[in-house]
Enzyme design. Structure first.
Site, PDB file in Angstrom:
ATOM      1  N   LYS A  12     -12.885 -13.544 -15.597  1.00 36.59           N
ATOM      2  CA  LYS A  12     -14.223 -13.723 -15.018  1.00 36.59           C
ATOM      3  C   LYS A  12     -14.966 -12.379 -14.990  1.00 36.59           C
ATOM      4  O   LYS A  12     -16.142 -12.287 -15.365  1.00 36.59           O
ATOM      5  CB  LYS A  12     -14.054 -14.240 -13.590  1.00 36.59           C
ATOM      6  CG  LYS A  12     -15.193 -15.026 -13.038  1.00 36.59           C
ATOM      7  CD  LYS A  12     -14.784 -15.474 -11.640  1.00 36.59           C
ATOM      8  CE  LYS A  12     -15.668 -16.506 -11.059  1.00 36.59           C
ATOM      9  NZ  LYS A  12     -15.343 -16.817  -9.662  1.00 36.59           N
TER      10      LYS A  12
ATOM     11  N   LYS B 184     -24.445 -21.592  11.074  1.00 35.75           N
ATOM     12  CA  LYS B 184     -24.202 -22.032   9.694  1.00 35.75           C
ATOM     13  C   LYS B 184     -23.711 -23.488   9.664  1.00 35.75           C
ATOM     14  O   LYS B 184     -24.242 -24.336   8.941  1.00 35.75           O
ATOM     15  CB  LYS B 184     -23.172 -21.093   9.052  1.00 35.75           C
ATOM     16  CG  LYS B 184     -22.606 -21.567   7.732  1.00 35.75           C
ATOM     17  CD  LYS B 184     -23.623 -21.510   6.605  1.00 35.75           C
ATOM     18  CE  LYS B 184     -23.081 -22.200   5.379  1.00 35.75           C
ATOM     19  NZ  LYS B 184     -23.672 -21.801   4.148  1.00 35.75           N
TER      20      LYS B 184
ATOM     21  N   GLY C 290     -23.286 -34.630  -1.638  1.00 33.73           N
ATOM     22  CA  GLY C 290     -22.051 -34.013  -2.136  1.00 33.73           C
ATOM     23  C   GLY C 290     -22.177 -32.512  -2.142  1.00 33.73           C
ATOM     24  O   GLY C 290     -22.918 -31.942  -1.329  1.00 33.73           O
TER      25      GLY C 290
ATOM     26  N   CYS D 200     -20.731 -27.685   0.112  1.00 35.07           N
ATOM     27  CA  CYS D 200     -20.912 -27.327   1.531  1.00 35.07           C
ATOM     28  C   CYS D 200     -20.931 -28.503   2.499  1.00 35.07           C
ATOM     29  O   CYS D 200     -20.137 -28.533   3.442  1.00 35.07           O
ATOM     30  CB  CYS D 200     -22.198 -26.531   1.699  1.00 35.07           C
ATOM     31  SG  CYS D 200     -22.078 -24.890   0.990  1.00 35.07           S
TER      32      CYS D 200
ATOM     33  N   ARG E  11     -18.379 -30.655  -7.565  1.00 36.55           N
ATOM     34  CA  ARG E  11     -17.665 -30.833  -6.295  1.00 36.55           C
ATOM     35  C   ARG E  11     -18.297 -31.926  -5.431  1.00 36.55           C
ATOM     36  O   ARG E  11     -19.471 -31.908  -5.154  1.00 36.55           O
ATOM     37  CB  ARG E  11     -17.611 -29.508  -5.526  1.00 36.55           C
ATOM     38  CG  ARG E  11     -16.540 -28.582  -6.086  1.00 36.55           C
ATOM     39  CD  ARG E  11     -16.525 -27.269  -5.369  1.00 36.55           C
ATOM     40  NE  ARG E  11     -17.664 -26.440  -5.739  1.00 36.55           N
ATOM     41  CZ  ARG E  11     -17.876 -25.215  -5.259  1.00 36.55           C
ATOM     42  NH1 ARG E  11     -17.024 -24.706  -4.392  1.00 36.55           N
ATOM     43  NH2 ARG E  11     -18.916 -24.519  -5.638  1.00 36.55           N
TER      44      ARG E  11
HETATM   45  C1  UDX Z   1     -26.464 -26.764   0.833  1.00 38.09           C
HETATM   46  C2  UDX Z   1     -27.449 -26.161   1.851  1.00 38.09           C
HETATM   47  O1  UDX Z   1     -28.763 -26.645   1.573  1.00 38.09           O
HETATM   48  C3  UDX Z   1     -27.404 -24.643   1.806  1.00 38.09           C
HETATM   49  O2  UDX Z   1     -28.273 -24.108   2.791  1.00 38.09           O
HETATM   50  C4  UDX Z   1     -25.974 -24.225   2.093  1.00 38.09           C
HETATM   51  O3  UDX Z   1     -25.817 -22.871   2.164  1.00 38.09           O
HETATM   52  C5  UDX Z   1     -25.042 -24.809   1.025  1.00 38.09           C
HETATM   53  O4  UDX Z   1     -25.170 -26.237   1.063  1.00 38.09           O
HETATM   54  P1  UDX Z   1     -26.395 -27.222  -1.790  1.00 38.09           P
HETATM   55  O5  UDX Z   1     -25.041 -27.805  -1.528  1.00 38.09           O
HETATM   56  O6  UDX Z   1     -26.577 -26.292  -2.932  1.00 38.09           O
HETATM   57  O7  UDX Z   1     -26.915 -26.429  -0.475  1.00 38.09           O
HETATM   58  O8  UDX Z   1     -27.369 -28.447  -2.042  1.00 38.09           O
HETATM   59  P2  UDX Z   1     -28.585 -29.172  -1.292  1.00 38.09           P
HETATM   60  O9  UDX Z   1     -29.787 -29.002  -2.109  1.00 38.09           O
HETATM   61  O10 UDX Z   1     -28.650 -28.813   0.125  1.00 38.09           O
HETATM   62  O11 UDX Z   1     -28.100 -30.700  -1.424  1.00 38.09           O
HETATM   63  C6  UDX Z   1     -26.868 -31.140  -0.849  1.00 38.09           C
HETATM   64  C7  UDX Z   1     -26.681 -32.617  -1.085  1.00 38.09           C
HETATM   65  O12 UDX Z   1     -27.669 -33.380  -0.408  1.00 38.09           O
HETATM   66  C8  UDX Z   1     -26.802 -33.029  -2.546  1.00 38.09           C
HETATM   67  O13 UDX Z   1     -25.843 -34.026  -2.834  1.00 38.09           O
HETATM   68  C9  UDX Z   1     -28.219 -33.590  -2.662  1.00 38.09           C
HETATM   69  O14 UDX Z   1     -28.376 -34.519  -3.704  1.00 38.09           O
HETATM   70  C10 UDX Z   1     -28.344 -34.240  -1.294  1.00 38.09           C
HETATM   71  N1  UDX Z   1     -29.742 -34.400  -0.849  1.00 38.09           N
HETATM   72  C11 UDX Z   1     -30.491 -33.303  -0.543  1.00 38.09           C
HETATM   73  C12 UDX Z   1     -30.285 -35.672  -0.721  1.00 38.09           C
HETATM   74  O15 UDX Z   1     -29.617 -36.672  -1.007  1.00 38.09           O
HETATM   75  N2  UDX Z   1     -31.548 -35.797  -0.244  1.00 38.09           N
HETATM   76  C13 UDX Z   1     -32.315 -34.738   0.088  1.00 38.09           C
HETATM   77  O16 UDX Z   1     -33.459 -34.938   0.529  1.00 38.09           O
HETATM   78  C14 UDX Z   1     -31.769 -33.451  -0.067  1.00 38.09           C
END
Ligand code: UDX
Length: 432
Positions: free
Chosen positions: A35, A207, A260, A263, A331
């Site tokens: 990496k 967080k 999904g 986080c 994931r």
């Molecule tokens: C998330 C948090 O937003 C971020 O602050 C944290 O640090 C890490 O986790 P991320 O996992 O990259 O970020 O994706 P995010 O855009 O938050 O979406 C998470 C999930 O929610 C996805 O499966 C997405 O499809 C879903 N989602 C999001 C919805 O179904 N509807 C929405 O309105 C927003």
């Protein structure tokens, strides 16, 4: 400032690269040699828009270095960021902190002059206390301080989120440390980002509570979408109608498949475990986890209904298989349960994802990757729009699907119901 970032996953790599772009000297360390070699050659391990240019630019101007030598990197730095993974434990719901604690042990062998140790990895409340305990076994407490500085980057938007954060949370009661970090973040606070200094435990809980709240918001709108489907109301109208209330806010109210990613699923589970540890029953979050788990089965049931339970030999195409658009991350993507369930019933799956073929499906004979949208959809009985990439927003289905009796299940509501009706396409969406 001289920074060392331990762990070149999502959080570590993006933060390291952006800190170097702000003018700091940054060494990104990882024990994965290939990496690190790839990064030195401008090959980025993750899909993140804009990241490759920033890596190449800052590596060239020598503000950004990549190394596998932890000792050397720590000795050369004033601030050490722990950015290693904290996945869910294999047998349980709490976070596996072994990587974080191993790094703390390594740091404890090397501190000879004052160092600030910042946890960006998501660690449950009291994780910082444990890190401090490990380091203080070998180092005087006067020579280090442990800070919680949680990261809120979203995949696909990580660079923008780094430069324009809603807030920067710094969990420390150490004045000098707080001043150093205030300086580090000054280029962002001077552009309007709010800087919040709080206790370490509060920062850790902020967080988890943020992610759990967002997961709750999504789960809430997904359940309201279920009701809309029964009473002939459009969920989009509801999201707009409630989102305009400033107390609610319009973001994270898009109904869709189960949430999904790296986080929400892991952090909601870990927060419930923390609640249990401190004898607090977090019933709302428990319900969210349960509802989200049911959601994948519910989505599957809708597919069965659309195909009138005749799944055997049906050609089903998935457009997008990652957990959301603009990432290559699989994931906790709802596809990981839906696709195997469909092939078990005899379906033939074709899929296209702008980030390429996924190793998760290589073991299945009846799951085929197509390297463009037209090939993926041409023989389909059913097209499932699983993520909302821009590439999926202007498809001419009538022209490109050769089977004239096809249906569409749009899990992200990216097409207009009325336009689909006008074209006489059998179109199903969420909450409609
Ligand atoms: C998330 C948090 O937003 C971020 O602050 C944290 O640090 C890490 O986790 P991320 O996992 O990259 O970020 O994706 P995010 O855009 O938050 O979406 C998470 C999930 O929610 C996805 O499966 C997405 O499809 C879903 N989602 C999001 C919805 O179904 N509807 C929405 O309105 C927003």
């Amino acid at each position: 400032m001289k920074l060392c970032i331990i762990g070149t996953g999502y959080v570590g790599l993006v933060s390291g690269v952006c800190f170097s772009d702000l003018g700091n000297d940054v060494i990104c360390v990882d024990k994965d040699l290939s990496k690190i070699e790839n990064l030195k050659n401008g090959i980025i391990p993750i899909y993140e828009p804009g990241l490759d240019e920033l890596v190449i630019k800052n590596y060239k101007n020598k503000r950004l270095k990549f190394s596998t030598n932890l000792k050397d990197s720590i000795l050369k730095s004033d601030i050490i960021f722990i950015c290693v993974g904290t996945p869910t434990k294999k047998n349980g719901n709490d976070a596996d902190l072994s990587q974080v604690y191993n790094v703390a042990k390594e740091i404890s062998k090397l501190v000879k002059k004052f160092k600030i140790i910042v946890t960006k990895s998501t660690v449950p409340v009291t994780g910082g206390d444990e890190i401090e305990k490990i380091i203080s076994k070998k180092v005087s407490k006067k020579l280090f301080s442990v800070v919680s500085n949680p990261e809120f980057l979203r995949e696909g938007e990580a660079i923008r989120d780094f430069y324009k954060p809603d807030r920067i949370i710094i969990g420390t009661s150490h004045k000098k440390t707080n001043n150093v970090l205030k300086n580090l973040y000054a280029p962002l606070t001077s552009r309007g980002a709010k800087y919040i200094n709080t206790s370490r435990k509060a920062a850790e809980l902020i967080k988890y509570s943020s992610n759990a709240f967002l997961a709750t918001k999504i789960t809430f709108i997904n359940e309201i979408a279920n009701l809309c489907e029964k009473i002939n109301v459009n969920i989009e109208d509801i999201s707009i109608g409630i989102g305009l209330d400033k107390r609610i806010g319009s973001r994270f109210l898009r109904a869709g498949p189960a949430y999904g990613g790296s986080c929400f699923p892991k952090d909601t589970k870990a927060l419930v475990t923390t609640g249990d540890k401190f004898k607090t029953n977090l019933t709302v979050i428990k319900s969210v986890i349960k509802s989200n788990k049911n959601r994948s089965s519910l989505m599957l049931k809708r597919v069965f209904d659309i195909l009138k339970n005749k799944i055997n030999n049906k050609n089903i195409c998935f457009l997008g298989v990652t957990f959301k658009a603009n990432t290559d991350d699989m994931r906790d993507s709802s596809c990981l349960s839906m696709i195997p369930a469909l092939i078990k019933k005899g379906a033939k799956i074709n899929y296209f994802d702008p980030t390429g073929e996924k190793s998760d499906f290589k073991k299945f004979k009846n799951v085929i990757f197509s390297n463009n949208i037209k090939d993926a959809i041409k023989k389909s009985d059913l097209i499932i729009i699983h993520t909302e990439w821009n590439d999926f927003k202007t498809i001419n289905f009538k022209k490109d699907v050769k089977n004239k009796k096809f249906s569409i299940f749009d899990m992200r509501n990216i097409y207009s119901v009325n336009k689909m009706k006008d074209q006489k396409i059998k179109y199903f969406s969420i909450g409609n």
